[in-house]
Design a protein around this motif. Structure first.
Motif, PDB file in Angstrom:
ATOM      1  N   LEU A  79       0.824  -1.199   0.000  1.00 16.89           N
ATOM      2  CA  LEU A  79       0.000   0.000   0.000  1.00 16.89           C
ATOM      3  C   LEU A  79       0.864   1.258   0.000  1.00 16.89           C
ATOM      4  N   HIS A  80       0.290   2.359  -0.533  1.00 14.49           N
ATOM      5  CA  HIS A  80       0.998   3.642  -0.606  1.00 14.49           C
ATOM      6  C   HIS A  80       0.269   4.657   0.259  1.00 14.49           C
ATOM      7  N   GLY A  81       0.995   5.257   1.182  1.00 14.29           N
ATOM      8  CA  GLY A  81       0.379   6.150   2.155  1.00 14.29           C
ATOM      9  C   GLY A  81      -0.310   7.361   1.573  1.00 14.29           C
ATOM     10  N   ALA A  82       0.095   7.820   0.379  1.00 21.00           N
ATOM     11  CA  ALA A  82      -0.474   9.040  -0.193  1.00 21.00           C
ATOM     12  C   ALA A  82      -1.785   8.781  -0.940  1.00 21.00           C
ATOM     13  N   PHE A  83      -2.125   7.521  -1.190  1.00 22.42           N
ATOM     14  CA  PHE A  83      -3.326   7.190  -1.953  1.00 22.42           C
ATOM     15  C   PHE A  83      -4.477   6.848  -1.017  1.00 22.42           C
ATOM     16  N   THR A  84      -5.688   7.093  -1.478  1.00 26.89           N
ATOM     17  CA  THR A  84      -6.868   6.754  -0.694  1.00 26.89           C
ATOM     18  C   THR A  84      -7.193   5.269  -0.847  1.00 26.89           C
ATOM     19  N   VAL A  85      -8.096   4.812   0.004  1.00 27.53           N
ATOM     20  CA  VAL A  85      -8.567   3.427  -0.095  1.00 27.53           C
ATOM     21  C   VAL A  85      -9.147   3.159  -1.481  1.00 27.53           C
ATOM     22  N   GLU A  86     -10.000   4.060  -1.959  1.00 29.59           N
ATOM     23  CA  GLU A  86     -10.635   3.826  -3.260  1.00 29.59           C
ATOM     24  C   GLU A  86      -9.622   3.880  -4.403  1.00 29.59           C
ATOM     25  N   GLN A  87      -8.626   4.726  -4.297  1.00 32.22           N
ATOM     26  CA  GLN A  87      -7.594   4.751  -5.334  1.00 32.22           C
ATOM     27  C   GLN A  87      -6.861   3.419  -5.415  1.00 32.22           C
ATOM     28  N   HIS A  88      -6.581   2.822  -4.269  1.00 32.21           N
ATOM     29  CA  HIS A  88      -5.980   1.487  -4.280  1.00 32.21           C
ATOM     30  C   HIS A  88      -6.893   0.487  -4.983  1.00 32.21           C
ATOM     31  N   LEU A  89      -8.182   0.566  -4.680  1.00 33.18           N
ATOM     32  CA  LEU A  89      -9.122  -0.355  -5.318  1.00 33.18           C
ATOM     33  C   LEU A  89      -9.135  -0.163  -6.833  1.00 33.18           C
ATOM     34  N   ARG A  90      -9.073   1.106  -7.284  1.00 34.80           N
ATOM     35  CA  ARG A  90      -9.085   1.378  -8.726  1.00 34.80           C
ATOM     36  C   ARG A  90      -7.821   0.840  -9.404  1.00 34.80           C
ATOM     37  N   PHE A  91      -6.688   0.989  -8.749  1.00 35.34           N
ATOM     38  CA  PHE A  91      -5.444   0.466  -9.317  1.00 35.34           C
ATOM     39  C   PHE A  91      -5.526  -1.048  -9.485  1.00 35.34           C
ATOM     40  N   PHE A  92      -6.016  -1.727  -8.448  1.00 34.58           N
ATOM     41  CA  PHE A  92      -6.096  -3.184  -8.518  1.00 34.58           C
ATOM     42  C   PHE A  92      -7.212  -3.630  -9.456  1.00 34.58           C
ATOM     43  N   GLN A  93      -8.259  -2.832  -9.588  1.00 37.78           N
ATOM     44  CA  GLN A  93      -9.296  -3.145 -10.573  1.00 37.78           C
ATOM     45  C   GLN A  93      -8.685  -3.217 -11.971  1.00 37.78           C
ATOM     46  N   ALA A  94      -7.841  -2.238 -12.299  1.00 41.18           N
ATOM     47  CA  ALA A  94      -7.176  -2.231 -13.602  1.00 41.18           C
ATOM     48  C   ALA A  94      -6.221  -3.417 -13.733  1.00 41.18           C
ATOM     49  N   ALA A  95      -5.486  -3.708 -12.653  1.00 41.47           N
ATOM     50  CA  ALA A  95      -4.527  -4.815 -12.708  1.00 41.47           C
ATOM     51  C   ALA A  95      -5.216  -6.159 -12.895  1.00 41.47           C
ATOM     52  N   TYR A  96      -6.374  -6.340 -12.256  1.00 38.72           N
ATOM     53  CA  TYR A  96      -7.106  -7.589 -12.361  1.00 38.72           C
ATOM     54  C   TYR A  96      -8.011  -7.642 -13.592  1.00 38.72           C
ATOM     55  N   GLY A  97      -8.234  -6.498 -14.233  1.00 42.25           N
ATOM     56  CA  GLY A  97      -9.144  -6.458 -15.378  1.00 42.25           C
ATOM     57  C   GLY A  97     -10.595  -6.620 -14.991  1.00 42.25           C
ATOM     58  N   LEU A  98     -10.999  -6.044 -13.859  1.00 40.73           N
ATOM     59  CA  LEU A  98     -12.379  -6.178 -13.379  1.00 40.73           C
ATOM     60  C   LEU A  98     -13.275  -5.114 -13.997  1.00 40.73           C
ATOM     61  N   GLU A  99     -14.515  -5.464 -14.251  1.00 42.25           N
ATOM     62  CA  GLU A  99     -15.466  -4.519 -14.836  1.00 42.25           C
ATOM     63  C   GLU A  99     -15.931  -3.484 -13.829  1.00 42.25           C
ATOM     64  N   ASN A 100     -16.031  -3.874 -12.567  1.00 37.24           N
ATOM     65  CA  ASN A 100     -16.530  -2.958 -11.547  1.00 37.24           C
ATOM     66  C   ASN A 100     -15.915  -3.312 -10.201  1.00 37.24           C
ATOM     67  N   LEU A 101     -16.270  -2.535  -9.191  1.00 33.43           N
ATOM     68  CA  LEU A 101     -15.749  -2.733  -7.842  1.00 33.43           C
ATOM     69  C   LEU A 101     -16.819  -3.258  -6.883  1.00 33.43           C
ATOM     70  N   ASP A 102     -17.868  -3.858  -7.434  1.00 30.55           N
ATOM     71  CA  ASP A 102     -18.967  -4.323  -6.582  1.00 30.55           C
ATOM     72  C   ASP A 102     -18.485  -5.282  -5.503  1.00 30.55           C
ATOM     73  N   ARG A 103     -17.672  -6.245  -5.883  1.00 27.80           N
ATOM     74  CA  ARG A 103     -17.199  -7.224  -4.890  1.00 27.80           C
ATOM     75  C   ARG A 103     -16.304  -6.541  -3.863  1.00 27.80           C
ATOM     76  N   ALA A 104     -15.452  -5.626  -4.303  1.00 24.93           N
ATOM     77  CA  ALA A 104     -14.571  -4.926  -3.379  1.00 24.93           C
ATOM     78  C   ALA A 104     -15.379  -4.142  -2.344  1.00 24.93           C
ATOM     79  N   PHE A 105     -16.427  -3.457  -2.793  1.00 28.78           N
ATOM     80  CA  PHE A 105     -17.252  -2.685  -1.862  1.00 28.78           C
ATOM     81  C   PHE A 105     -18.001  -3.602  -0.896  1.00 28.78           C
ATOM     82  N   THR A 106     -18.438  -4.764  -1.383  1.00 23.09           N
ATOM     83  CA  THR A 106     -19.095  -5.743  -0.507  1.00 23.09           C
ATOM     84  C   THR A 106     -18.136  -6.216   0.579  1.00 23.09           C
TER      85      THR A 106
END
Length: 213
Positions: A79-106
């Motif tokens: 994790l990077h201290g300067a990024f928000t929780v949601e920014q981390h989720l967006r980065f990993f969404q791109a890395a995993y090739g996910l269509e949305n963050l529904d599971r992450a939010f759940t």
């Protein structure tokens, strides 16, 4: 698609650093729908084992076979201290090739962490960072989940939520490996192994409960 046979197969894995032998011929099969624990003292080689299973570290000899999508929650976070929780989720969404963050939010909801989506990591407690670390390991719905000290920093309520989540993952067919120096709640595991002197042995359930570090 259902997978028959082990999703993680470890055969005679050995690893040493200079003249010190850390892993001395480990073998283990992990099957879908299993919740397995590996416990050992600090310095026993637990993190080395997880890194080899993740593919981040090469074994000196032996073989590791992985089937299906693997998720990992390392003890040292990425994790990077300067990024928000949601920014981390967006980065990993791109890395995993996910269509949305529904599971992450759940998952954030399950860990009582959704209110921190806009918070930067540097402002969060160690336990909250570890929650995000766990979500990042799970948000792509892996078939094999490798967890290295996954509940460090958790309060009691979150600790219980973690085990509920682990049981739910097992019930849906995920193979979960929990590696820790703590052997509390051994009854929640299907099998518990002790990593000692570089080898794995199945632990007696009654004698395994407690702290071994």
């Amino acid at each position: 698609m259902a997978v028959s046979g082990p999703v993680l197969r470890i055969r005679d894995v050995r690893k040493g650093y200079r003249r010190r032998s850390v892993l001395r011929g480990l073998s283990l099969d992990l099957f879908p729908g299993q919740l397995v624990g590996v416990v050992g003292e600090n310095g026993a080689g637990k993190s080395t084992l997880v890194r080899i299973l993740m593919g981040d570290l090469a074994a000196d000899s032996g073989a590791v076979e992985r089937r299906g999508v693997v998720g990992s929650c390392p003890q040292e976070t990425v994790l990077h201290g300067a990024f928000t929780v949601e920014q981390h989720l967006r980065f990993f969404q791109a890395a995993y090739g996910l269509e949305n963050l529904d599971r992450a939010f759940t998952l954030l909801d399950q860990l009582n962490c959704r209110g921190y989506r806009g918070e930067r990591l540097e402002a969060l407690s160690g336990g909250t960072r570890q929650k995000l670390n766990l979500v990042l390991a799970l948000m792509h719905d892996p078939q094999v989940l490798l967890l290295d000290e996954p509940y460090q920093g958790f309060d009691w309520e979150t600790y219980l939520r973690f085990w509920d989540l682990a049981a739910a993952l097992r019930d849906r067919g995920c193979a979960v490996l929990v590696v820790s120096h703590l052997a509390y709640d051994a009854a929640r595991l299907d099998t518990l192994y002790r990593l000692e002197a570089g080898t794995l042995r199945e632990a007696e359930r009654d004698s395994a409960i407690g702290v071994v570090s």
